[in-house]
Each structure stands twice: as C-alpha cells, then as structure tokens.
Design an enzyme around this catalytic site. Structure first.
Site, PDB file in Angstrom:
ATOM      1  N   LYS A 169       0.890  17.285 -37.897  1.00 33.12           N
ATOM      2  CA  LYS A 169      -0.154  17.580 -38.901  1.00 33.12           C
ATOM      3  C   LYS A 169      -1.506  17.034 -38.424  1.00 33.12           C
ATOM      4  O   LYS A 169      -2.517  17.747 -38.423  1.00 33.12           O
ATOM      5  CB  LYS A 169       0.201  16.921 -40.241  1.00 33.12           C
ATOM      6  CG  LYS A 169      -0.934  16.991 -41.269  1.00 33.12           C
ATOM      7  CD  LYS A 169      -0.767  15.975 -42.416  1.00 33.12           C
ATOM      8  CE  LYS A 169      -1.241  14.583 -42.035  1.00 33.12           C
ATOM      9  NZ  LYS A 169      -1.438  13.660 -43.160  1.00 33.12           N
ATOM     10  N   THR A 201      -4.493  10.667 -44.462  1.00 30.08           N
ATOM     11  CA  THR A 201      -5.098  11.234 -43.258  1.00 30.08           C
ATOM     12  C   THR A 201      -5.231  12.725 -43.493  1.00 30.08           C
ATOM     13  O   THR A 201      -4.244  13.443 -43.608  1.00 30.08           O
ATOM     14  CB  THR A 201      -4.223  10.949 -42.022  1.00 30.08           C
ATOM     15  OG1 THR A 201      -4.205   9.540 -41.796  1.00 30.08           O
ATOM     16  CG2 THR A 201      -4.785  11.642 -40.790  1.00 30.08           C
ATOM     17  N   LYS A 258     -10.151   8.477 -37.670  1.00 29.93           N
ATOM     18  CA  LYS A 258      -8.686   8.539 -37.600  1.00 29.93           C
ATOM     19  C   LYS A 258      -8.264   9.589 -36.575  1.00 29.93           C
ATOM     20  O   LYS A 258      -7.273   9.398 -35.852  1.00 29.93           O
ATOM     21  CB  LYS A 258      -8.098   8.852 -38.988  1.00 29.93           C
ATOM     22  CG  LYS A 258      -6.564   8.940 -39.035  1.00 29.93           C
ATOM     23  CD  LYS A 258      -5.879   7.601 -38.772  1.00 29.93           C
ATOM     24  CE  LYS A 258      -4.359   7.706 -38.660  1.00 29.93           C
ATOM     25  NZ  LYS A 258      -3.653   7.787 -39.937  1.00 29.93           N
TER      26      LYS A 258
END
Lengths: 287, 287
Positions: free
Chosen positions: A239, A96, A171
């Site tokens: 993150k 990701t 995502k």
C-alpha cells in the site's frame, strides 16, 4: 485537559489510545468493530457510534485507520468528521496515507475553521506500546505547537516537516529507503546461502560496516530463523509503495528501485504472503 | 618476525604496508609505479623489482591490487608469485576479486606446497590508515591462525568465513547489500527534494528508525552538501557488482536489485562519473 477522540483501534491505534488514556486524557473512541474498543471502554473511554459523534465530543480527533480510502470515508463520508467538527477542533490523521489526501483534508478543514495535521508514524506496534514512535508532521506550526503535548505521549522523535502533506511525504521517504534496502539485504542473504557461506557469520563481518542497516540487523536474523511473522505486513508495505509511486509519478519522478521492490512484493502477495512480515521477501527466491 | 612482502601500494595498500612496518615487520615491497613506494622505502622497506622477487624474499606475501586481471597477472604472470614462492610461503590476496580466481590461486598454491588465503576488506582508506579494517577471510583454518597476528595489525573485525573463496564471497555479500541500499537512500533524497521537503529535516525523522543505514547516515549528508569526492570510487563499485553478478549467474541466481544498481552506476560512469564517490548516484536524477 483536552478531550481526545480516537478513531481506529487496530494494533497501532489501540496502544496509542491506551497511552493517551493512561496520561489522563478524557477519551472518546470509535472503531468499525466495537469489540476492539472494549479494553479502552473498561479503562474509562466513552464509546461513540460514528466519526461525527466523536468529532462533536472532542477537542482533538486522532485517526489511525487502514488505507487511504478508509481515511477518505472517516473524514468525508456520511457521519464523517468534517461534517461534524466544531470550529477550532483539531483533526490529526496518523494513518500512513497519501500526501494528496492530506492536503485535501487540510483545505476542507480550513474552509470550516477546523484545523488539520497529517502525522504518520514509524516504530511499529512496539513503538506504539512504548510511546516512543517517530512522528512526522505536516501542517501549520501553531497547530503543531498546540498538540505537541499530545504527540509527546505517543512518541519521542517528533518533527514538523512542513505544510499540509509534508508528514505523509516524509513517511514516503522512509518507505522508499526501506523498499530498496530490503532487496539489498535479502539478495545478500540469498547469495550467501547459495555460495555455501554461513549467513550468521557473514553478518558478523558486514553488519557493522558500510553495508549495515536497521533491516540487516533486525530483519535478517528473522529471515534466517524462518520467522515470517509480521513486524510490518507485506500488504501494508505494498500500500505504502503504491502511494509513493503514485506521488512520484505526479511529480514526474522515476524511482526504479521502488518500482522493483513493489513488483517483487506484489508477486509474493499474489502467492499468499500478504499477511507475512516484510522479511518474507526471501521467499521470492525459493519459488 | 615473519618477513612480509607487500604488492600494491595504492590508497589502501600503502597505509596497510605502513602499519605493518610500524609494527616492526621486515617489509619487501613491489608496485607497478615505484614512486608510490618511496615513503615505505624511507621507512626501511626493501624494494623488489618483481612479484617473483618479493615472493622469494618473504614468508608471507600480501597483494592489494586493482582488478581481478591484476591479481591474475601478479600470481600467474611472468615473474609472478606462484612461480617463485618457496614451500610454506603464505600468499594472501586482500584485493576485492573473484571467488573463482581465489579458488584457482588456492589450488595452484597447494600444488606447490604453498599456502593461500583470500582476505578482502571493508572500511576504506580511513580503516586502512587506522588499522581497523574488517577482514573477511577464506581458506584453511591453520593458515588463518598462522597469519592472525598480521591481520590484527591491519584490522579489527577478522572472521574466517570458510574455505578458499569464502572471503571474496563474503565481500560480495557486503557489496550486494550496499548496491540496492544506495538506490533506496538516493531515491528517498530525490523524492524529498522534489516534494519540497528539507532533506536534512527528513533525515532527523527517518535515519534512526527502520529506514536507517550506514549509507543514509554517512553518504546522504555528502550528497546534500554536493560533495562527490570518492570515499569509494564508482568505477570500483561497478567492478565489484560485475563480479557479484557473474558469480550469481554461475550459481543460477537472479539478483534484480544488484542488476539495477549496476545499470544505474554504469550509466553514470558513461557520463564521466566513474571517478566520483558512490554518493554521486544522486546525479542520475539530474540528467
């Protein structure tokens, strides 16, 4: 069968690589810490000492590393993938990472007649083990079709979302929806406790209706049991939220719910909870 | 069979009263606007000209009105329920109202040997029609058992959550979870559109996993279709969020996600969206 390179043998990557090996693919692996590769090497995978060596030996290289700067290093760094990949090689980043970096990789790859896809996943370590990950793909359709048999070993819900970067953007949509919902389910539990209700009984009333969600059904029971072990690490969630907020800012988009969630999780991380699972958000109210 | 009084024949109440009539209960009805009672009167219900008259004629009185101040008026006002209910009468407020008021009604009722329950519902107009509402009950267990056959006509998931006010508190838990999740699913859609993704394709990737929720599956498709008709009115959602925030404040509890959701919905309401469904939150980003 296509020769597959696999870079990044963390909790997710090692299971994914193992599934590919089990499916019979010749496997070439690289990881910063070699010990993590041992079970795969015993299963017949071949060790490579750099990303470049991995690219040179493989038809398809999958990367599953930690942070965008790790992706940057593996693709563009010294002994990186892009310097060594032969014409026609397919590079798939399943980390990701940022949509912007995915586009940059795609452009650099195309300039060398190399093919690239961004293909982040959801489904966690369990999904990686069982080979039923959701895979969100960005890139060219012909490349997507070419690697579909490989994706099918790793996942079940495999959708080409659009051009380069679209997998990463999708995502981000996933993480954005989760971010505010985690606040909602947690505030609901905190309120229930404070009001003297039995939160498990409350779940019986509300989890099957309009308030219901995966997080409520799967993470609230863990909150209530005081089980803060990571299904998904707070540090990784932060993150992802940072990436989504950066990208949103680039698009001129204000996402106050996401910003709030990042703020709450950052406060928790600052108190030493970065290696807890996201359900530890409830600790925000016990400070 | 017990004689049932029903006060409040709006979208929810009229269906609930009709189901009770269909189940054979003698029904006594009151509503501010008499016309709304006509179908029930044709079905054999008897009209009462005040809440007091309704109480005097009934063994059980159910109230399903609009706002807490309506509840206050119906119970404590001139010709209100509490002035007229006979000893042993059961008064059930199914309005989504304040836990504090529920406790006040319970105390006033007990002082007159009258029994009270708070029993707000979820499931909307469809659940009211189908008789499969979720009913969250607060009050004494013996009273709960006494009226369970009546609840069973109206709903399916019927849970006694605790003492007086617990039903309302549980409904607040429901609304709190929904409040932040609505931000999450909406920001996810807004991001998807801005990033040039196809939001319906994004749903295919994310709605069955960890980002999944009732709101994502049921309200996002309506957002995408531009269908803002109310399943649940923004004005009623704001009412509920205000109650929850007030109660949280009384308990010394800070709920930043809920506060943010209320703020966004209030801005929308101020722009004339108060009679839209909650999925119109997406319009916040089109201003």
């Amino acid at each position: 069968m296509k020769k597959i390179g696999f870079i990044g043998l963390g909790v997710m990557g090692r299971s994914m690589a193992q599934n590919l090996r089990n499916a019979g693919y010749p496997l070439f692996v690289y990881n910063r810490t070699k010990e993590k590769a041992e079970p795969l090497l015993k299963a017949g995978a071949e060790w490579c000492s750099t990303p470049a060596e991995t690219a040179a030996k493989s038809d398809i290289v999958i990367t599953m590393v930690g942070y965008p700067h790790d992706v940057e290093e593996v693709y563009f760094g010294e002994n990186g993938l892009l310097g060594a990949a032969k014409e026609g090689t397919i590079l798939i980043d399943m980390t990701t990472s940022t949509p912007t970096l995915a586009k940059k990789i795609d452009e650099a790859a195309k300039a060398k007649q190399v093919k690239a896809l961004d293909a982040p996943v959801s489904g966690g370590d369990i999904g990686a083990q069982k080979g039923n990950l959701t895979i969100m793909v960005g890139g060219d359709e012909s490349v997507f079709e070419e690697v579909k048999p490989v994706f099918s070993v790793l996942g079940e819900n495999i959708v080409l979302q659009g051009g380069p970067g679209s997998g990463q953007h999708t995502k981000m949509c996933n993480q954005i929806a989760i971010a505010s919902n985690m606040i909602g389910v947690t505030e609901s539990v905190v309120y229930a406790k404070k009001a003297g209700l039995d939160p498990e009984k409350v779940l019986k009333s509300i989890s099957a209706g309009a308030a219901g969600s995966w997080s409520m059904s799967n993470l609230v029971p863990r909150m209530l049991a005081g089980d803060y072990s990571p299904g998904f690490f707070i540090k990784h969630f932060i993150k992802d939220m940072k990436i989504a907020l950066d990208e949103a800012e680039k698009m001129g988009l204000n996402l106050p719910g996401l910003a709030l969630s990042k703020k709450l999780y950052e406060e928790l991380a600052a108190k030493g909870e970065e290696n807890s699972g996201t359900q530890a958000l409830i600790k925000y109210w016990s400070k």
